[in-house]
Design a protein around this motif. Structure first.
Motif, PDB file in Angstrom:
ATOM      1  N   ILE A 364       0.851  -1.213   0.000  1.00 15.84           N
ATOM      2  CA  ILE A 364       0.000   0.000   0.000  1.00 15.84           C
ATOM      3  C   ILE A 364       0.873   1.245   0.000  1.00 15.84           C
ATOM      4  N   GLU A 365       1.964   1.209   0.721  1.00 16.28           N
ATOM      5  CA  GLU A 365       2.877   2.360   0.752  1.00 16.28           C
ATOM      6  C   GLU A 365       3.440   2.630  -0.639  1.00 16.28           C
ATOM      7  N   VAL A 366       3.855   1.541  -1.358  1.00 19.58           N
ATOM      8  CA  VAL A 366       4.399   1.693  -2.712  1.00 19.58           C
ATOM      9  C   VAL A 366       3.348   2.284  -3.658  1.00 19.58           C
ATOM     10  N   LEU A 367       2.139   1.737  -3.585  1.00 26.42           N
ATOM     11  CA  LEU A 367       1.061   2.231  -4.454  1.00 26.42           C
ATOM     12  C   LEU A 367       0.731   3.687  -4.166  1.00 26.42           C
ATOM     13  N   ASN A 368       0.628   4.018  -2.889  1.00 23.80           N
ATOM     14  CA  ASN A 368       0.249   5.393  -2.529  1.00 23.80           C
ATOM     15  C   ASN A 368       1.291   6.402  -2.963  1.00 23.80           C
ATOM     16  N   GLU A 369       2.584   6.030  -2.881  1.00 27.61           N
ATOM     17  CA  GLU A 369       3.632   6.941  -3.330  1.00 27.61           C
ATOM     18  C   GLU A 369       3.479   7.222  -4.832  1.00 27.61           C
ATOM     19  N   TYR A 370       3.205   6.163  -5.609  1.00 28.94           N
ATOM     20  CA  TYR A 370       3.014   6.332  -7.065  1.00 28.94           C
ATOM     21  C   TYR A 370       1.718   7.080  -7.382  1.00 28.94           C
ATOM     22  N   PHE A 371       0.622   6.639  -6.760  1.00 32.18           N
ATOM     23  CA  PHE A 371      -0.678   7.263  -7.023  1.00 32.18           C
ATOM     24  C   PHE A 371      -0.650   8.758  -6.696  1.00 32.18           C
ATOM     25  N   SER A 372       0.017   9.132  -5.615  1.00 31.38           N
ATOM     26  CA  SER A 372       0.034  10.535  -5.190  1.00 31.38           C
ATOM     27  C   SER A 372       0.567  11.442  -6.300  1.00 31.38           C
ATOM     28  N   GLU A 373       1.635  10.991  -6.972  1.00 28.76           N
ATOM     29  CA  GLU A 373       2.219  11.829  -8.019  1.00 28.76           C
ATOM     30  C   GLU A 373       1.469  11.685  -9.343  1.00 28.76           C
ATOM     31  N   ALA A 374       1.037  10.456  -9.675  1.00 29.90           N
ATOM     32  CA  ALA A 374       0.317  10.253 -10.939  1.00 29.90           C
ATOM     33  C   ALA A 374      -1.014  10.990 -10.938  1.00 29.90           C
ATOM     34  N   VAL A 375      -1.721  10.976  -9.812  1.00 27.56           N
ATOM     35  CA  VAL A 375      -3.016  11.657  -9.727  1.00 27.56           C
ATOM     36  C   VAL A 375      -2.859  13.162  -9.930  1.00 27.56           C
ATOM     37  N   GLU A 376      -1.805  13.743  -9.377  1.00 24.13           N
ATOM     38  CA  GLU A 376      -1.583  15.181  -9.558  1.00 24.13           C
ATOM     39  C   GLU A 376      -1.381  15.535 -11.027  1.00 24.13           C
ATOM     40  N   ILE A 377      -0.729  14.626 -11.780  1.00 21.72           N
ATOM     41  CA  ILE A 377      -0.539  14.878 -13.213  1.00 21.72           C
ATOM     42  C   ILE A 377      -1.880  14.797 -13.948  1.00 21.72           C
ATOM     43  N   VAL A 378      -2.718  13.819 -13.593  1.00 16.85           N
ATOM     44  CA  VAL A 378      -4.042  13.702 -14.213  1.00 16.85           C
ATOM     45  C   VAL A 378      -4.853  14.974 -13.965  1.00 16.85           C
ATOM     46  N   ILE A 379      -4.847  15.432 -12.737  1.00 10.85           N
ATOM     47  CA  ILE A 379      -5.615  16.646 -12.396  1.00 10.85           C
ATOM     48  C   ILE A 379      -5.022  17.864 -13.098  1.00 10.85           C
ATOM     49  N   LYS A 380      -3.713  17.903 -13.210  1.00 11.06           N
ATOM     50  CA  LYS A 380      -3.044  19.015 -13.916  1.00 11.06           C
ATOM     51  C   LYS A 380      -3.567  19.150 -15.346  1.00 11.06           C
ATOM     52  N   TYR A 381      -3.845  18.021 -16.002  1.00 13.51           N
ATOM     53  CA  TYR A 381      -4.344  18.025 -17.386  1.00 13.51           C
ATOM     54  C   TYR A 381      -5.873  17.955 -17.450  1.00 13.51           C
ATOM     55  N   ASN A 382      -6.547  18.337 -16.354  1.00 14.64           N
ATOM     56  CA  ASN A 382      -8.025  18.423 -16.289  1.00 14.64           C
ATOM     57  C   ASN A 382      -8.715  17.081 -16.493  1.00 14.64           C
ATOM     58  N   GLY A 383      -8.052  16.002 -16.122  1.00 12.25           N
ATOM     59  CA  GLY A 383      -8.695  14.707 -16.181  1.00 12.25           C
ATOM     60  C   GLY A 383      -9.496  14.439 -14.922  1.00 12.25           C
ATOM     61  N   TYR A 384     -10.391  13.470 -15.020  1.00 13.06           N
ATOM     62  CA  TYR A 384     -11.207  13.076 -13.873  1.00 13.06           C
ATOM     63  C   TYR A 384     -10.792  11.671 -13.439  1.00 13.06           C
ATOM     64  N   ILE A 385     -10.372  11.526 -12.175  1.00 13.70           N
ATOM     65  CA  ILE A 385     -10.013  10.216 -11.632  1.00 13.70           C
ATOM     66  C   ILE A 385     -11.309   9.460 -11.351  1.00 13.70           C
ATOM     67  N   ASP A 386     -11.620   8.492 -12.195  1.00 12.46           N
ATOM     68  CA  ASP A 386     -12.861   7.748 -12.014  1.00 12.46           C
ATOM     69  C   ASP A 386     -12.755   6.769 -10.845  1.00 12.46           C
ATOM     70  N   LYS A 387     -11.664   5.993 -10.850  1.00 10.09           N
ATOM     71  CA  LYS A 387     -11.494   5.037  -9.747  1.00 10.09           C
ATOM     72  C   LYS A 387     -10.097   4.437  -9.796  1.00 10.09           C
ATOM     73  N   PHE A 388      -9.733   3.761  -8.704  1.00 10.79           N
ATOM     74  CA  PHE A 388      -8.512   2.960  -8.637  1.00 10.79           C
ATOM     75  C   PHE A 388      -8.936   1.499  -8.617  1.00 10.79           C
ATOM     76  N   ILE A 389      -8.412   0.721  -9.571  1.00  9.39           N
ATOM     77  CA  ILE A 389      -8.747  -0.697  -9.657  1.00  9.39           C
ATOM     78  C   ILE A 389      -7.475  -1.469  -9.299  1.00  9.39           C
ATOM     79  N   GLY A 390      -7.296  -1.745  -8.038  1.00  4.79           N
ATOM     80  CA  GLY A 390      -6.060  -2.377  -7.590  1.00  4.79           C
ATOM     81  C   GLY A 390      -4.878  -1.477  -7.863  1.00  4.79           C
ATOM     82  N   ASP A 391      -3.982  -1.885  -8.769  1.00  7.61           N
ATOM     83  CA  ASP A 391      -2.802  -1.096  -9.115  1.00  7.61           C
ATOM     84  C   ASP A 391      -3.027  -0.241 -10.362  1.00  7.61           C
TER      85      ASP A 391
END
Length: 524
Positions: A364-391
């Motif tokens: 969970i720690e590994v995933l959260n570290e990656y998700f934290s930065e990837a999600v910010e990039i998605v939001i930066k480009y006006n994307g909508y995070i629909d859901k997280f499906i496992g990894d």
């Protein structure tokens, strides 16, 4: 043209009867030109009208032509012919082609004789009728007498037609003003009633009709008759007071009693007066205080709705988009709507083998570290995070707000930036035992259903449809470090990215292979 006096009168009577059958201005013009050319056997007949009949100086513009020869589109107001005819209201006849100040009378070089006749009334000059013949001395006394009589009749008819059209236009404007006034009264949330001098109901708007039970049968009823048992004496007395004193009675409060429910209200009564101050009746304006309390409650509901939207989307969308949704909550109310969107799946490659035998807390720690930065990039480009499906991250562009071409470009730009971040040596995730993890991304653009699905207890804004399924299949095809897109997404990218065409692939649920591309880099 037949020369007998009787035949001449018959022709004039017949042509005149054709004029009197018409009221339309354009039709009258055609009758005038067609009849004069046919009856006189001229070669060319042209009617010129003044742009402004009321002005003493105005160019004459071609309005109707008959004959196989062409004619000038206009005759200047400085022309000797136009000046003379406007000032004298007399006809001009040239029996042969010779030097003359009225040379404009000949409309074509082949013409050898011509006649110009004014169309006018005592109050306005309308235009000039010009006829030409390729024969000299063609316009004799008989033709002149017919044309002179016929154009004078036509001038009066044309003037009457213009007045009739102006009257129709004026009545149309009055009707439009009446409709506008009616629409204003209809759109009022306050209840409006007017009465005549005798206190009988003359008018009520739709709000008054709906909430006070008024209908066409109540027109001409007195206020006492219309509201018997519904309004108390204090209110009816306010009506009489305003009528008797000629003054406003303001802020009178009361209760309207109806079979279904009661209505708290306040009213203002004003005398309705004519131009000279004569009493014409009453204007009664009623404010439905019960409705105002309901509107207040509705406003509180809207505020709560905005808060829910903020809570729901603030973690998954940019601040600008969240603000837009708060301003337009109907975009995310329960239910779904069709959209054209780009769907993006980013999955971690090597995750399954990596996670075997490791503590859940570490994974969970590994995933959260990656998700934290990837999600910010998605939001930066006006994307909508629909859901997280496992990894896997599932994101969408084009929902809740849609700009199809920009959505596709932003989605691909986001995917390349995430891959660039994963490949960077200075990244802050996928460290140590997770250093070999990579990401594969697939995306597709197409129609889907997007909406706030669920119940009042729990709602999720999500997307469903074949477009989502295809994007998910492409994510499975994408290798580590790759961004794979379909032809549908490619169609919106223009020349903004360097692409590598791949072999079309078959995906589950599709009978034909789907063309795909690998996105290599953004064109600078």
């Amino acid at each position: 043209m037949v020369s007998s006096h009787a035949s001449k009168l018959e022709e004039l009577a017949r042509a005149g009867s054709l004029l009197t059958r018409e009221l339309d201005f354009k039709t009258l013009l055609s009758v005038l030109v067609e009849q004069t050319l046919d009856i006189t056997a001229s070669d060319l007949a042209v009617l010129y009208l003044y742009l402004d009949p009321e002005k003493r100086e105005s160019d004459a513009f071609l309005s109707y032509r008959r004959g196989r020869w062409s004619a000038a589109e206009r005759i200047s107001k400085t022309s000797e012919l136009i000046t003379f005819i406007r000032e004298s209201s007399e006809a001009v006849v040239l029996t042969e082609r010779r030097q003359s100040p009225f040379a404009d009378l000949f409309l074509d070089p082949e013409m050898q004789s011509g006649i110009a006749l004014p169309l006018y009334t005592p109050k306005a000059a309308i235009g000039v009728l010009i006829l030409n013949s390729h024969k000299p001395f063609f316009y004799n006394r008989e033709r002149f007498n017919f044309l002179n009589s016929f154009t004078k009749l036509a001038g009066g008819m044309l003037h009457s037609s213009r007045l009739f059209q102006e009257l129709k236009d004026y009545l149309k404007k009055i009707e439009e003003l009446e409709r506008y006034q009616e629409n204003v009264f209809t759109s009022m949330t306050n209840l409006l009633i007017t009465t005549d001098r005798e206190g009988r109901i003359h008018y009520f708007n739709s709000a008054a009709g709906e909430r006070l039970g008024l209908n066409s049968e109540k027109i001409d009823a007195t206020l006492g008759e219309a509201f018997k048992g519904s309004l108390d004496r204090k209110i009816l007395k306010a009506f009489d007071t305003s009528k008797d004193t000629g003054k406003e009675v303001l802020g009178v409060e009361g209760i309207y009693k109806a079979a279904e429910k009661e209505m708290d209200f306040s009213l203002n009564v004003s005398p309705l007066k004519g131009k000279r101050g004569q009493y014409q009746g009453l204007t009664i304006l009623i404010t439905d205080q019960t409705r105002e309390r309901e509107l207040q409650a509705s406003m509180e509901k809207v505020v709560e709705e905005r808060r829910v939207i903020k809570d729901m989307f603030s973690s998954y969308l940019s601040k600008d988009i969240v603000q837009t949704l708060m301003d337009s909550p109907e975009l995310v109310r329960p239910g779904g709507g069709k959209k054209e969107a780009t769907i993006f799946f980013a999955d971690i490659r090597g995750y399954t083998s990596f996670s075997e035998g490791k503590d859940p807390e570490y994974i969970i720690e590994v995933l959260n570290e990656y998700f934290s930065e990837a999600v910010e990039i998605v939001i930066k480009y006006n994307g909508y995070i629909d859901k997280f499906i496992g990894d896997c991250i599932m994101a969408a562009w084009g929902v809740p707000l849609q700009t199809v071409e920009e959505d596709a470009v932003r989605a691909v730009s986001c995917a390349l930036e995430i891959q660039g971040l994963v490949a960077a040596k200075e990244r802050h995730f996928f460290k140590g035992r997770a250093s070999k993890l990579k990401v594969g991304i697939g995306m597709h653009t197409g129609p889907l259903v997007a909406g706030n699905l669920g119940s009042s207890r729990r709602m999720d804004y999500t997307v469903i449809g074949d477009t989502v399924n295809i994007a998910a299949r492409l994510e499975g095809i994408a290798e580590a470090n790759e961004v794979i897109i379909t032809q549908a997404t490619c169609n919106y990218l223009g020349d903004k990215f360097k692409l590598e065409k791949r072999q079309p692939v078959r995906v589950k649920g599709k009978s034909e292979p789907i063309p795909i591309y690998r996105v290599k880099q953004k064109v600078s």
